[in-house]
Design an enzyme around this catalytic site. Structure first.
Site, PDB file in Angstrom:
ATOM      1  N   ARG A  71       1.316 -11.152   4.694  1.00 21.58           N
ATOM      2  CA  ARG A  71       2.659 -11.299   4.350  1.00 21.58           C
ATOM      3  C   ARG A  71       3.486 -10.928   5.721  1.00 21.58           C
ATOM      4  O   ARG A  71       4.507 -11.092   5.697  1.00 21.58           O
ATOM      5  CB  ARG A  71       3.128 -10.730   3.180  1.00 21.58           C
ATOM      6  CG  ARG A  71       2.535 -11.184   1.945  1.00 21.58           C
ATOM      7  CD  ARG A  71       2.981 -10.593   0.671  1.00 21.58           C
ATOM      8  NE  ARG A  71       4.413 -10.706   0.385  1.00 21.58           N
ATOM      9  CZ  ARG A  71       5.224 -10.422  -0.268  1.00 21.58           C
ATOM     10  NH1 ARG A  71       4.589  -9.591  -1.148  1.00 21.58           N
ATOM     11  NH2 ARG A  71       6.599 -10.591  -0.693  1.00 21.58           N
ATOM     12  N   ARG A  85      22.102  14.220  -4.353  1.00 17.82           N
ATOM     13  CA  ARG A  85      21.937  12.731  -4.220  1.00 17.82           C
ATOM     14  C   ARG A  85      22.165  12.360  -5.723  1.00 17.82           C
ATOM     15  O   ARG A  85      21.870  12.931  -6.708  1.00 17.82           O
ATOM     16  CB  ARG A  85      20.178  12.384  -4.096  1.00 17.82           C
ATOM     17  CG  ARG A  85      19.661  12.810  -2.827  1.00 17.82           C
ATOM     18  CD  ARG A  85      20.121  11.684  -1.836  1.00 17.82           C
ATOM     19  NE  ARG A  85      19.480  12.316  -0.701  1.00 17.82           N
ATOM     20  CZ  ARG A  85      19.257  11.612   0.601  1.00 17.82           C
ATOM     21  NH1 ARG A  85      19.764  10.135   0.425  1.00 17.82           N
ATOM     22  NH2 ARG A  85      18.889  11.821   1.796  1.00 17.82           N
ATOM     23  N   PRO A 125       0.730  -1.105   0.010  1.00 22.34           N
ATOM     24  CA  PRO A 125      -0.096   0.099   0.019  1.00 22.34           C
ATOM     25  C   PRO A 125       0.948   1.257  -0.104  1.00 22.34           C
ATOM     26  O   PRO A 125       1.850   1.483   0.669  1.00 22.34           O
ATOM     27  CB  PRO A 125      -0.836  -0.057   1.266  1.00 22.34           C
ATOM     28  CG  PRO A 125      -0.562  -1.647   1.813  1.00 22.34           C
ATOM     29  CD  PRO A 125       0.719  -2.066   1.335  1.00 22.34           C
ATOM     30  N   GLU A 126       0.703   2.016  -1.159  1.00 16.06           N
ATOM     31  CA  GLU A 126       1.430   3.418  -1.021  1.00 16.06           C
ATOM     32  C   GLU A 126       0.460   4.520  -0.365  1.00 16.06           C
ATOM     33  O   GLU A 126      -0.587   4.305  -0.026  1.00 16.06           O
ATOM     34  CB  GLU A 126       1.793   3.795  -2.320  1.00 16.06           C
ATOM     35  CG  GLU A 126       2.907   2.645  -3.077  1.00 16.06           C
ATOM     36  CD  GLU A 126       3.374   2.904  -4.333  1.00 16.06           C
ATOM     37  OE1 GLU A 126       3.449   4.046  -4.860  1.00 16.06           O
ATOM     38  OE2 GLU A 126       3.517   1.822  -5.233  1.00 16.06           O
ATOM     39  N   HIS A 174      -5.499 -14.677   8.594  1.00 21.85           N
ATOM     40  CA  HIS A 174      -4.482 -13.495   8.865  1.00 21.85           C
ATOM     41  C   HIS A 174      -4.995 -12.379   9.235  1.00 21.85           C
ATOM     42  O   HIS A 174      -4.451 -11.236   9.158  1.00 21.85           O
ATOM     43  CB  HIS A 174      -3.776 -13.024   7.217  1.00 21.85           C
ATOM     44  CG  HIS A 174      -3.450 -14.430   6.570  1.00 21.85           C
ATOM     45  ND1 HIS A 174      -2.477 -15.345   6.844  1.00 21.85           N
ATOM     46  CD2 HIS A 174      -3.922 -14.984   5.413  1.00 21.85           C
ATOM     47  CE1 HIS A 174      -2.440 -16.213   5.935  1.00 21.85           C
ATOM     48  NE2 HIS A 174      -3.122 -15.885   5.046  1.00 21.85           N
TER      49      HIS A 174
END
Ligand code: ZN
Length: 277
Positions: free
Chosen positions: A113, A154, A2-3, A91
């Site tokens: 997961r 960067r 999920p973003e 889960h």
């Protein structure tokens, strides 16, 4: 994973149904899922949910007494609302029973997961001092000038920089690939080589794609669902993500596939330039 749009979608659903609700009980089915003390009363037992705050891909439920639960969604996390005493899917590691206006319902935290967790804090300022101090500004609100400052030294690829949550929080593989494609920037361009003009466009594309995805309920690739368990629709609007080997929607060239920051990266070598325009 999920973003930002998927997590924002979950938060908006939770805000609608859970703010003002009181937690009657908490059941922890997998204690390893809780950090910051496994005492169940720390997971809001008896408290009322006052507000929900998201930063990047994480969010917190804050109680009326100031205590906070931070949700890290890992690779496959979801938090969904269910009727009282409904069957638990596999889960589901923690579930809460809540009440609002005399109606009881449940909140299920599921994570097949198991890379996610719930971390409890005594107050919001501890979240800002700890978990969120390592995150850059939220991708929906960062200014181009701030992003430029954070990228100018960067030497890594721009794609890797966008995935680095300490630079900007919320962008993951899907939205990095989509926004670089729409800005016509090659994903392997060095981050410091992106000009301010290019970055203004990239930042605009990132924010507009994130907002479009939020409007569509996020992208459901494997298991994203909103707070009511509904799949998102933005995956149908993806132009490059998951489309390696298919023709570019803009020029027809075959989309390429490379590995960048250990993540599969899809781009058009014809539309996305390695040099500044
Ligand atoms: Zn193309």
């Amino acid at each position: 994973m999920p973003e930002l749009p998927e997590v924002e979608t979950i938060c908006r659903g939770l805000a609608q149904h859970c703010v003002g609700a009181t937690v009657l009980s908490v059941f922890v089915h997998r204690p390893g899922f809780i950090r910051g003390g496994s005492n169940q009363s720390r997971l809001f037992s008896g408290l009322t949910i006052a507000r929900i705050v998201r930063h990047g891909k994480q969010f917190v439920l804050e109680s009326n007494c100031g205590r906070v639960m931070l949700f890290h969604m890992g690779m496959s996390g979801s938090v969904t609302i269910h009727p009282f005493q409904s069957l638990r899917a596999p889960h589901v590691h923690i579930h809460w029973t809540l009440t609002q206006n005399g109606n009881k319902f449940e909140l299920h935290h599921k994570d097949p997961r198991r890379f996610g967790y719930v971390h409890t804090y005594d107050n919001m300022s501890l979240v800002h001092k700890n978990a969120w101090s390592k995150l850059g500004p939220d991708a929906l609100v960062i200014s181009t000038e701030e992003l430029f400052e954070r990228l100018k030294n960067r030497r890594c690829a721009i794609k890797a920089a966008l995935l680095n949550q300490s630079i900007v929080a919320g962008v993951g593989n899907i939205y990095a690939d989509e926004s670089l494609f729409q800005s016509q920037i090659h994903p392997l361009r060095k981050a410091h080589s992106i000009t301010l003009r290019e970055l203004a466009e990239l930042n605009h594309k990132i924010q507009s794609i994130l907002k479009q995805s939020i409007r569509g309920g996020g992208s459901t690739i494997q298991n994203h669902a909103d707070a009511l368990g509904r799949a998102g629709t933005f995956q149908d609007a993806h132009k490059v993500y998951g489309r390696g080997g298919e023709p570019c929607v803009s020029c027809g060239a075959i989309l390429k596939h490379v590995l960048c920051a250990q993540r599969s990266t899809v781009f058009c070598s014809h539309c996305q330039l390695k040099k500044a325009r």
